[in-house]
Enzyme design. Structure first.
Site, PDB file in Angstrom:
ATOM      1  N   VAL A   6       4.221 -14.731   1.876  1.00 56.74           N
ATOM      2  CA  VAL A   6       5.791 -15.470   2.012  1.00 56.74           C
ATOM      3  C   VAL A   6       6.235 -15.278   3.320  1.00 56.74           C
ATOM      4  O   VAL A   6       5.869 -14.584   4.164  1.00 56.74           O
ATOM      5  CB  VAL A   6       6.866 -14.941   0.948  1.00 56.74           C
ATOM      6  N   GLY A  22       2.662   6.924   4.618  1.00 55.18           N
ATOM      7  CA  GLY A  22       2.403   6.783   6.335  1.00 55.18           C
ATOM      8  C   GLY A  22       4.329   7.195   6.982  1.00 55.18           C
ATOM      9  O   GLY A  22       4.776   8.125   6.405  1.00 55.18           O
ATOM     10  N   ASP A  23       4.521   6.205   7.581  1.00 56.64           N
ATOM     11  CA  ASP A  23       5.969   6.647   8.482  1.00 56.64           C
ATOM     12  C   ASP A  23       6.966   6.256   7.444  1.00 56.64           C
ATOM     13  O   ASP A  23       8.181   6.336   7.837  1.00 56.64           O
ATOM     14  CB  ASP A  23       6.016   5.835   9.458  1.00 56.64           C
ATOM     15  N   GLN A  24       6.933   5.778   6.125  1.00 56.51           N
ATOM     16  CA  GLN A  24       8.175   5.083   5.602  1.00 56.51           C
ATOM     17  C   GLN A  24       9.139   5.937   4.938  1.00 56.51           C
ATOM     18  O   GLN A  24      10.225   5.546   5.011  1.00 56.51           O
ATOM     19  CB  GLN A  24       7.344   4.296   4.454  1.00 56.51           C
ATOM     20  N   THR A  80       5.221   0.873  17.065  1.00 56.56           N
ATOM     21  CA  THR A  80       5.558  -0.164  16.260  1.00 56.56           C
ATOM     22  C   THR A  80       6.341   0.690  15.111  1.00 56.56           C
ATOM     23  O   THR A  80       6.409   0.136  13.920  1.00 56.56           O
ATOM     24  CB  THR A  80       4.377  -0.695  15.703  1.00 56.56           C
ATOM     25  N   HIS A  89       9.781  -1.004   0.958  1.00 53.85           N
ATOM     26  CA  HIS A  89       8.825   0.132   1.276  1.00 53.85           C
ATOM     27  C   HIS A  89       9.160   0.707   2.631  1.00 53.85           C
ATOM     28  O   HIS A  89       8.696   1.743   3.138  1.00 53.85           O
ATOM     29  CB  HIS A  89       7.289  -0.138   1.198  1.00 53.85           C
ATOM     30  N   HIS A  95       1.004  -3.756  12.833  1.00 51.86           N
ATOM     31  CA  HIS A  95       1.097  -3.614  14.093  1.00 51.86           C
ATOM     32  C   HIS A  95       0.934  -4.967  14.947  1.00 51.86           C
ATOM     33  O   HIS A  95       1.287  -5.184  16.043  1.00 51.86           O
ATOM     34  CB  HIS A  95      -0.092  -2.701  14.352  1.00 51.86           C
ATOM     35  N   TRP A 107       8.189  -0.596   9.485  1.00 50.31           N
ATOM     36  CA  TRP A 107       9.229  -0.767  10.261  1.00 50.31           C
ATOM     37  C   TRP A 107       9.588  -2.088  10.932  1.00 50.31           C
ATOM     38  O   TRP A 107      10.792  -2.368  11.154  1.00 50.31           O
ATOM     39  CB  TRP A 107       8.923   0.235  11.542  1.00 50.31           C
ATOM     40  N   ASP A 127      -1.161  -0.734  21.915  1.00 47.03           N
ATOM     41  CA  ASP A 127      -0.569  -0.060  20.959  1.00 47.03           C
ATOM     42  C   ASP A 127      -0.880   1.451  21.084  1.00 47.03           C
ATOM     43  O   ASP A 127      -1.768   1.865  21.389  1.00 47.03           O
ATOM     44  CB  ASP A 127      -1.476  -0.482  19.764  1.00 47.03           C
TER      45      ASP A 127
HETATM   46 BR1  BUP Z   1       3.735  -8.838   2.467  1.00 45.86          BR
HETATM   47  C1  BUP Z   1       4.400 -10.014   3.678  1.00 45.86           C
HETATM   48  N1  BUP Z   1       5.236 -11.903   4.329  1.00 45.86           N
HETATM   49  O1  BUP Z   1       4.390 -11.830   2.415  1.00 45.86           O
HETATM   50  P1  BUP Z   1       5.946  -3.941   7.852  1.00 45.86           P
HETATM   51  C2  BUP Z   1       4.872  -9.313   4.988  1.00 45.86           C
HETATM   52  N2  BUP Z   1       5.438 -10.148   5.978  1.00 45.86           N
HETATM   53  O2  BUP Z   1       5.993 -12.223   6.219  1.00 45.86           O
HETATM   54  P2  BUP Z   1       3.233  -3.454   6.487  1.00 45.86           P
HETATM   55  C3  BUP Z   1       5.814 -11.480   5.671  1.00 45.86           C
HETATM   56  O3  BUP Z   1       4.799  -8.864   7.665  1.00 45.86           O
HETATM   57  P3  BUP Z   1       2.940  -1.020   8.121  1.00 45.86           P
HETATM   58  C4  BUP Z   1       4.697 -11.117   3.379  1.00 45.86           C
HETATM   59  O4  BUP Z   1       8.250  -9.798   7.411  1.00 45.86           O
HETATM   60  C5  BUP Z   1       6.617  -7.791   8.423  1.00 45.86           C
HETATM   61  O5  BUP Z   1       7.062  -8.622   9.571  1.00 45.86           O
HETATM   62  C6  BUP Z   1       7.050  -8.922   7.099  1.00 45.86           C
HETATM   63  O6  BUP Z   1       5.194  -5.472   8.593  1.00 45.86           O
HETATM   64  C7  BUP Z   1       5.905  -9.804   7.237  1.00 45.86           C
HETATM   65  O7  BUP Z   1       4.958  -3.553   6.882  1.00 45.86           O
HETATM   66  C8  BUP Z   1       5.335  -7.763   8.346  1.00 45.86           C
HETATM   67  O8  BUP Z   1       7.128  -4.328   7.202  1.00 45.86           O
HETATM   68  C9  BUP Z   1       4.950  -6.410   7.721  1.00 45.86           C
HETATM   69  O9  BUP Z   1       5.932  -3.230   8.957  1.00 45.86           O
HETATM   70  O10 BUP Z   1       2.993  -2.556   7.849  1.00 45.86           O
HETATM   71  O11 BUP Z   1       2.759  -4.600   6.271  1.00 45.86           O
HETATM   72  O12 BUP Z   1       3.267  -2.258   5.261  1.00 45.86           O
HETATM   73  O13 BUP Z   1       2.188  -0.288   7.029  1.00 45.86           O
HETATM   74  O14 BUP Z   1       1.909  -0.728   9.281  1.00 45.86           O
HETATM   75  O15 BUP Z   1       4.128  -0.688   8.240  1.00 45.86           O
END
Ligand code: BUP
Length: 459
Positions: free
Chosen positions: A338, A378-380, A139, A355, A18, A358, A116
């Protein structure tokens, strides 16, 4: 007098998934000369959130910051969940009224608030009292957004999720296979469900819904929702993605970057399940076998707990030492944060096992990197279907629909080969990347939508 750029306050909710789009949008608004106020709830759930907020502020000295203390949930006050992110959503909703005085006295006066989805219901009255428009930021995918927006209707009919049905139908858009619906949605009393349903009921009060997606990625769903075929009382859905990234936080250990530099083009599989998903230790072992069997190079970010502060296990306790030894020239396994955007941008990266959080999907779309979708919760699952339909990736439904429990190393190995060798997929994914670039470039669809919103808000 000539119009001056708007002052926009942004209010994200809990979790990196988020926070990330809010920080990106804040950076974009600031570079378009808006005055920006970032509001953050404290304490944050994860260490990643607080360190990214500090880093963002240090890079954007013109952005104002309001930090407000949330009224904590009483331990075990909600028996349906102990998920710290869901509890923080609820605590934030109970606390946003505390922001009223600082928002009312903002200087220059606020032009709008972007908040949000998860705080839509409690924030709508605050925005109304301030007499300024409230835009909701979604998001997730437009497809999953539709499911959330329609949830109150589904909950009002007890047969919506009955196990005899194979799919859930929402007018105007393609059906949702039952296994892709988050199981919590079947329980109206679950905290997550009631939060989403309450937020959904407040959507009609918003001026618009800003969405991190783009027209070419979800054309049918966006067209349906914007022609009132899904619900007739929604404000305009405004696709403004993929949101631009800004310079990422540099961590101490970036030893994977020089390693990537020395790998051939498009040869490395990048593996990450996001910031809040930990695979079981048995599944971690099978994944290690799959990576090794595939024969491909890999960069694997490994998490073992939902909240980063609890992640204490060491690599050698998670993976056999012999695996780490045998693959030391083929791959890297990394613990901790990372820079995913640096990795996806890197010419050596050729595929992404994800995973389907979004943000990850939009980042892969921007770079045109083919994905192997392996949604977890979740939304995945819904997002994975969107990825497949858009031509950005492949998705093995039976892996995440719990039809077979553990996914074997053998199966994983085969799918990785498919991901890396499917030239048609690589071409389609590249096309997605080109379309994403067009959408956000000057005169592109997403860029135009954002420009129009900002022009409307000029003072
Ligand atoms: Br882990 C990780 N480095 O090591 P998502 C994530 N990210 O830059 P999530 C890093 O965090 P929700 C790491 O690039 C993305 O922008 C990644 O968001 C960055 O998944 C963000 O992909 C992660 O939406 O959140 O964290 O599971 O469950 O809310 O979708």
């Amino acid at each position: 007098t000539t119009a001056s750029p708007p002052h926009i306050a942004l209010l994200p909710s809990a979790g990196m998934g988020h926070l990330t789009p809010f920080l990106r949008l804040a950076s974009m608004l600031s570079s378009r000369s808006c005055t920006v106020t970032l509001i953050t709830a404290s304490p944050s759930v994860s260490a990643a959130e607080s360190s990214h907020v500090s880093f963002f502020l240090s890079q954007h000295p013109l952005v104002k910051h309001i930090e407000f203390k949330v009224i904590p949930s009483k331990p075990y006050s909600n028996p349906t969940t102990d998920d710290p992110f869901f509890l923080q959503f609820e605590a934030t909703n109970r606390s946003v009224h505390l922001l009223y005085p600082s928002l009312a006295s903002a200087s220059p006066p606020l032009s709008a608030i972007f908040s949000d989805f998860a705080v839509a219901s409690s924030f709508a009255p605050v925005a109304a009292d301030l007499g300024i428009p409230n835009y909701i930021i979604s998001t997730t995918s437009c497809k999953f957004f539709c499911l959330m927006a329609y949830l109150p209707v589904l909950l009002s009919d007890p047969s919506s999720f009955s196990s005899g049905l194979s799919e859930v139908n929402i007018p105007g858009i393609t059906p949702f296979p039952l296994p892709s619906i988050p199981p919590q949605f079947k329980n109206p009393n679950h905290l997550f469900t009631s939060l989403i349903a309450t937020s959904a009921q407040a959507l009609s009060k918003a001026k618009g819904i800003l969405m991190n997606t783009f027209d070419d990625f979800e054309p049918e769903t966006l067209a349906a929702v914007n022609s009132s075929r899904v619900l007739d009382n929604l404000p305009p859905i405004l696709p403004i993605g993929p949101l631009e990234t800004f310079e990422p936080k540099k961590e101490q250990d970036q030893s994977y970057l020089p390693w990537l530099d020395s790998q051939p083009a498009e040869s490395v599989v990048y593996v990450s399940f996001g910031s809040r998903t930990a695979l079981s230790s048995a599944q971690i072992r099978e994944l290690s076998k799959g990576l090794e069997r595939s024969g491909y190079r890999f960069l694997w970010v490994l998490k073992t707990s939902k909240v980063d502060k609890d992640d204490k296990e060491e690599l050698k306790d998670l993976l056999e030492e012999s695996f780490l030894d045998r693959t030391k020239n083929k791959g890297r396994v990394v613990k901790g944060w990372v820079s995913q955007q640096d990795i996806l941008e890197h010419p050596a990266t050729g595929g992404f096992i994800s995973h389907c959080g979004w943000n990850s999907v939009m980042e892969a779309a921007r770079k045109g990197i083919p994905m192997l979708a392996w949604p977890q919760h979740g939304d995945q699952s819904v997002n994975a279907e969107v990825v497949e339909k858009a031509g950005l990736g492949i998705w093995e439904r039976k892996w995440d629909w719990g039809l077979e429990g553990l996914v074997s190393g053998e199966e994983i190995g085969k799918k990785i080969v498919e991901l890396m060798e499917d030239e048609k997929l690589r071409g389609l994914a590249r096309k997605v990347g080109e379309n994403a670039g067009k959408a956000t470039g000057i005169g592109g669809k997403s860029e135009k939508v954002l420009t129009e919103v900002l022009e409307y808000l000029e003072q």
